[in-house]
Design a protein around this motif. Structure first.
Motif, PDB file in Angstrom:
ATOM      1  N   SER B  74       2.075   2.887  -2.253  1.00  0.00           N
ATOM      2  CA  SER B  74       1.783   1.853  -1.268  1.00  0.00           C
ATOM      3  C   SER B  74       0.581   2.256  -0.437  1.00  0.00           C
ATOM      4  O   SER B  74       0.233   3.427  -0.354  1.00  0.00           O
ATOM      5  CB  SER B  74       3.003   1.673  -0.351  1.00  0.00           C
ATOM      6  OG  SER B  74       2.637   1.032   0.837  1.00  0.00           O
ATOM      7  N   LEU B  75      -0.046   1.289   0.170  1.00  0.00           N
ATOM      8  CA  LEU B  75      -1.137   1.599   1.091  1.00  0.00           C
ATOM      9  C   LEU B  75      -0.629   1.670   2.526  1.00  0.00           C
ATOM     10  O   LEU B  75      -1.370   1.977   3.448  1.00  0.00           O
ATOM     11  CB  LEU B  75      -2.224   0.524   1.004  1.00  0.00           C
ATOM     12  CG  LEU B  75      -3.074   0.530  -0.255  1.00  0.00           C
ATOM     13  CD1 LEU B  75      -4.032  -0.651  -0.244  1.00  0.00           C
ATOM     14  CD2 LEU B  75      -3.863   1.825  -0.357  1.00  0.00           C
ATOM     15  N   ALA B  76       0.647   1.374   2.708  1.00  0.00           N
ATOM     16  CA  ALA B  76       1.193   1.305   4.062  1.00  0.00           C
ATOM     17  C   ALA B  76       1.560   2.684   4.607  1.00  0.00           C
ATOM     18  O   ALA B  76       1.764   2.844   5.799  1.00  0.00           O
ATOM     19  CB  ALA B  76       2.417   0.392   4.083  1.00  0.00           C
ATOM     20  N   PRO B  81      -4.314   5.775   2.722  1.00  0.00           N
ATOM     21  CA  PRO B  81      -5.715   5.409   2.902  1.00  0.00           C
ATOM     22  C   PRO B  81      -6.608   6.611   3.182  1.00  0.00           C
ATOM     23  O   PRO B  81      -7.748   6.657   2.732  1.00  0.00           O
ATOM     24  CB  PRO B  81      -5.672   4.468   4.112  1.00  0.00           C
ATOM     25  CG  PRO B  81      -4.302   3.909   4.111  1.00  0.00           C
ATOM     26  CD  PRO B  81      -3.412   4.992   3.579  1.00  0.00           C
ATOM     27  N   MET B  99     -10.575   2.512  -9.210  1.00  0.00           N
ATOM     28  CA  MET B  99      -9.530   1.528  -9.457  1.00  0.00           C
ATOM     29  C   MET B  99      -8.288   1.913  -8.695  1.00  0.00           C
ATOM     30  O   MET B  99      -7.952   3.086  -8.597  1.00  0.00           O
ATOM     31  CB  MET B  99      -9.221   1.454 -10.935  1.00  0.00           C
ATOM     32  CG  MET B  99     -10.027   0.391 -11.601  1.00  0.00           C
ATOM     33  SD  MET B  99      -9.559   0.230 -13.291  1.00  0.00           S
ATOM     34  CE  MET B  99     -10.403  -1.288 -13.650  1.00  0.00           C
ATOM     35  N   LEU B 100      -7.601   0.898  -8.178  1.00  0.00           N
ATOM     36  CA  LEU B 100      -6.435   1.172  -7.349  1.00  0.00           C
ATOM     37  C   LEU B 100      -5.204   0.532  -7.969  1.00  0.00           C
ATOM     38  O   LEU B 100      -5.227  -0.644  -8.347  1.00  0.00           O
ATOM     39  CB  LEU B 100      -6.677   0.592  -5.957  1.00  0.00           C
ATOM     40  CG  LEU B 100      -5.593   0.842  -4.930  1.00  0.00           C
ATOM     41  CD1 LEU B 100      -5.474   2.323  -4.649  1.00  0.00           C
ATOM     42  CD2 LEU B 100      -5.904   0.075  -3.650  1.00  0.00           C
ATOM     43  N   HIS B 101      -4.137   1.295  -8.049  1.00  0.00           N
ATOM     44  CA  HIS B 101      -2.894   0.768  -8.600  1.00  0.00           C
ATOM     45  C   HIS B 101      -1.745   1.071  -7.653  1.00  0.00           C
ATOM     46  O   HIS B 101      -1.511   2.226  -7.310  1.00  0.00           O
ATOM     47  CB  HIS B 101      -2.607   1.395  -9.962  1.00  0.00           C
ATOM     48  CG  HIS B 101      -3.657   1.143 -10.982  1.00  0.00           C
ATOM     49  ND1 HIS B 101      -3.657   0.025 -11.774  1.00  0.00           N
ATOM     50  CD2 HIS B 101      -4.757   1.830 -11.330  1.00  0.00           C
ATOM     51  CE1 HIS B 101      -4.707   0.050 -12.580  1.00  0.00           C
ATOM     52  NE2 HIS B 101      -5.394   1.146 -12.324  1.00  0.00           N
ATOM     53  N   GLU B 102      -1.025   0.036  -7.253  1.00  0.00           N
ATOM     54  CA  GLU B 102       0.130   0.232  -6.385  1.00  0.00           C
ATOM     55  C   GLU B 102       1.417   0.139  -7.192  1.00  0.00           C
ATOM     56  O   GLU B 102       1.574  -0.753  -8.023  1.00  0.00           O
ATOM     57  CB  GLU B 102       0.147  -0.835  -5.295  1.00  0.00           C
ATOM     58  CG  GLU B 102      -0.775  -0.527  -4.133  1.00  0.00           C
ATOM     59  CD  GLU B 102      -0.497  -1.485  -2.982  1.00  0.00           C
ATOM     60  OE1 GLU B 102       0.479  -1.258  -2.255  1.00  0.00           O
ATOM     61  OE2 GLU B 102      -1.263  -2.445  -2.834  1.00  0.00           O
ATOM     62  N   ARG B 104       4.553   0.222  -5.592  1.00  0.00           N
ATOM     63  CA  ARG B 104       5.599  -0.341  -4.723  1.00  0.00           C
ATOM     64  C   ARG B 104       6.908   0.417  -4.806  1.00  0.00           C
ATOM     65  O   ARG B 104       7.979  -0.185  -4.757  1.00  0.00           O
ATOM     66  CB  ARG B 104       5.865  -1.797  -5.082  1.00  0.00           C
ATOM     67  CG  ARG B 104       4.640  -2.620  -5.063  1.00  0.00           C
ATOM     68  CD  ARG B 104       4.778  -4.007  -4.632  1.00  0.00           C
ATOM     69  NE  ARG B 104       3.410  -4.459  -4.467  1.00  0.00           N
ATOM     70  CZ  ARG B 104       2.576  -4.694  -5.470  1.00  0.00           C
ATOM     71  NH1 ARG B 104       3.006  -4.587  -6.712  1.00  0.00           N
ATOM     72  NH2 ARG B 104       1.347  -5.057  -5.223  1.00  0.00           N
ATOM     73  N   LEU B 109       7.536  -0.261 -12.376  1.00  0.00           N
ATOM     74  CA  LEU B 109       6.172  -0.684 -12.076  1.00  0.00           C
ATOM     75  C   LEU B 109       5.213   0.496 -12.187  1.00  0.00           C
ATOM     76  O   LEU B 109       4.074   0.347 -12.636  1.00  0.00           O
ATOM     77  CB  LEU B 109       6.110  -1.252 -10.658  1.00  0.00           C
ATOM     78  CG  LEU B 109       5.798  -2.723 -10.549  1.00  0.00           C
ATOM     79  CD1 LEU B 109       5.950  -3.204  -9.116  1.00  0.00           C
ATOM     80  CD2 LEU B 109       4.390  -2.989 -11.037  1.00  0.00           C
ATOM     81  N   ARG B 113       1.790   0.658 -14.213  1.00  0.00           N
ATOM     82  CA  ARG B 113       0.499   0.918 -13.568  1.00  0.00           C
ATOM     83  C   ARG B 113      -0.191   2.131 -14.180  1.00  0.00           C
ATOM     84  O   ARG B 113      -1.416   2.167 -14.295  1.00  0.00           O
ATOM     85  CB  ARG B 113       0.676   1.120 -12.056  1.00  0.00           C
ATOM     86  CG  ARG B 113       1.332  -0.033 -11.309  1.00  0.00           C
ATOM     87  CD  ARG B 113       0.420  -1.224 -11.192  1.00  0.00           C
ATOM     88  NE  ARG B 113       0.556  -2.113 -12.317  1.00  0.00           N
ATOM     89  CZ  ARG B 113      -0.392  -2.910 -12.751  1.00  0.00           C
ATOM     90  NH1 ARG B 113      -1.571  -2.914 -12.171  1.00  0.00           N
ATOM     91  NH2 ARG B 113      -0.196  -3.696 -13.769  1.00  0.00           N
ATOM     92  N   ALA B 116      -1.620   0.918 -17.317  1.00  0.00           N
ATOM     93  CA  ALA B 116      -2.803   0.106 -17.019  1.00  0.00           C
ATOM     94  C   ALA B 116      -3.989   1.003 -16.679  1.00  0.00           C
ATOM     95  O   ALA B 116      -5.111   0.788 -17.146  1.00  0.00           O
ATOM     96  CB  ALA B 116      -2.514  -0.842 -15.867  1.00  0.00           C
TER      97      ALA B 116
END
Lengths: 338, 338
Positions: B74-76, B81, B99-102, B104, B109, B113, B116
């Motif tokens: 997550s970015l939270a 960050p 490239m950014l992959h979240e 969650r 997932l 990711r 991907a």
DNA sequence: TTGTACGCGTTATCAT
DNA sequence: ATGATAACGCGTACAA
């Protein structure tokens, strides 16, 4: 398992499964057009080889894989990760990859990053930022790539504009402070030269002027952290004549810094001075006293921007709302909607 | 300006400049091998056409463009960050895209990711996260792509490991609290099943046991926000017997929540109870009282991870340090280094 | 100094 | 249901 094999390709899978590459490609894209028998063989081959299709090639050949680019000044601004998370949600649903470009508040770097983004030919570019140079504008136009401004409303939109009107929001918030009975309402901002902050200031001034009041703006430098600047701005405001009974900060982080400073100085908020922020960051509801502020639909903004670039992404139904709101908490009273 | 032109290619530039594609390609890659005269013609053609080279094709053909992937839950999380900014700095210097992959926090997932990410054949994958599935491990091994774990030290590293030892850090912090004279030191954590939090708990337990003290662990659910959980944990600890005189939180956000709650309850920190966090988030130095915590070299971690994937990136000299530290602030005393 | 020809790994089209 | 062939846009030996 040959170790220095440059890459496992469709050809390798094809050979192993005893078919041609085209059949493997179909296996992925339109499995129903491949006979169950060969389907099993292919599945086995893929598994044994650990094959993962090459998106670069796929994208060059057809437009099979989707790609989105996000351009932002920094990830350190609290709303940026939130917008990106919104983008990422939709990207995931559309099986799109996400590229991230930081400009570090540097216009030259921003030009480079925009060009870099274009060079990957994404399905769309989502821009969180401020000003866009003419050179970039030309490139964007030439590239024919959807360009979405997702944060601030643009005077001269380059592409699609889903941003917020920061001036309208600041104006309405000021009106509510006026309506709540505050007499001398000051506006506090860091001198950073950002368009959104100028917009917020403008909105404040509009509201004050409309009510025949003299705007009282406090500005400080941008050297210190937001928290520190907030503290400094509070001190400045307290020393002013007349001392404001309410202070509207251009951002929640500034306001939070002011709350901390008030606590250090033994000031009571909102009795001695009311404080109001902009942005509704996570901290704002937890801080003591909790912060009255403008809540922005950051995640929804990101989702909306992404949808504009990826029409194939499953749309929510009903279409989700994407509206800001004014959150009254402990640090300042607010009049109801005028 | 033809409007529905599919794309402006090297060929278009070549035609316009009166040369072949090869010369244009050289113009970009080895300009010194192109005569000044044609160089000017090419520059003009590029400018007039607004040509931007296609990185997808470039990467497929040679390995001209660099590409980095970051995978994060997550970015939270406040440190994410920061790590990414470190990565991004180095990526910029090496002209690499990001490239950014979240994920969650979802293992299924995450597998998607990771696959991907591999599918774009990046020069490296930087992983911020916890556990990695066996399936993913196999794919990573097969892909031959540098895989860097940049947050937690891994028991079973998949690739390179630049992570931190969260258990060692928590152990040392506990030792310092013990050294500072606190008698009953509790540990407070959200029940989230993350490896890093388990690591921190382990370090705390090690230190306590080593000093013949009984660990006293407080756990709460993961439904609420970190701030709310911190408040809850503080209340739990106050109700315990014996009530701890110091509380070590597994994260700064929890600790901040506890500080806010202490304020609401009229508790004095550190007189009534000392509070200590982990992570040194921006808020921690501003909150009142400021928070004693473990500072992590997040940006440096990101930079280091990126350097491992992009050997061509200009290295800093001297090599930059990448060390954690223990920050004594107002919320708890700390003994000096043992 | 500049050009020719082929390859990168996949997909689309048209056959069979 | 499957295959042959030609793109996609650029990089790179190798040739001129």
């Amino acid at each position: 398992m040959k170790s220095q094999r440059p890459q496992i390709t469709l050809d390798d899978v094809a050979t192993r499964a005893g078919v041609t590459t085209m059949t493997i490609s179909r296996y992925f894209r339109t499995p129903e057009k491949v006979s169950p028998a060969t389907r099993d063989k292919i599945a086995a081959a893929i598994d044994q080889l650990g094959y993962v299709a090459d998106s670069t090639a796929a994208r060059l050949a057809g437009k099979t894989r989707s790609l989105l680019a996000v351009i932002t000044p920094s990830l350190a601004l609290p709303y940026v990760p939130e917008i990106i998370e919104g983008v990422s949600e939709v990207a995931d649903r559309a099986d799109a990859a996400l590229m991230l470009h930081e400009t570090r508040f540097d216009l030259t770097l921003q030009e480079q990053r925009i060009e870099a983004a274009i060079s990957w030919r994404p399905d769309g570019i989502i821009f969180i930022g401020d000003t866009i140079s003419d050179r970039s504008r030309r490139q964007i136009a030439a590239a024919q790539i959807p360009f979405v401004e997702a944060w601030a409303q643009s005077d001269h939109p380059v592409g699609i504009d889903v941003g917020l009107s920061h001036s309208d929001l600041a104006r309405d918030m000021t009106l509510r402070l006026i309506g709540a009975g505050y007499k001398t309402i000051g506006f506090a901002v860091r001198r950073m030269g950002y368009r959104v902050e100028a917009e917020r200031l403008k909105g404040y001034q509009q509201a004050m002027t409309a009510h025949g009041r003299a705007p009282q703006v406090f500005e400080c430098g941008d050297q210190a952290t937001s928290f520190q600047s907030g503290a400094q701005l509070l001190t400045m405001a307290r020393a002013a004549t007349p001392a404001p009974d309410a202070l509207f900060f251009a951002g929640d982080l500034l306001a939070a810094g002011a709350l901390f400073e008030a606590q250090r100085q033994g000031l009571r908020v909102p009795q001695d001075i009311a404080i109001c922020g902009f942005g509704d960051y996570p901290i704002s509801r937890e801080i003591v006293p909790s912060l009255t502020t403008v809540a922005l639909p950051t995640r929804a903004l990101g989702r909306r921007a992404a949808h504009l670039c990826l029409p194939q992404a499953p749309q929510p139904s009903p279409p989700e709302p994407c509206t800001s709101s004014f959150v009254e908490r402990q640090s300042a009273r607010l009049a109801p909607v005028p």
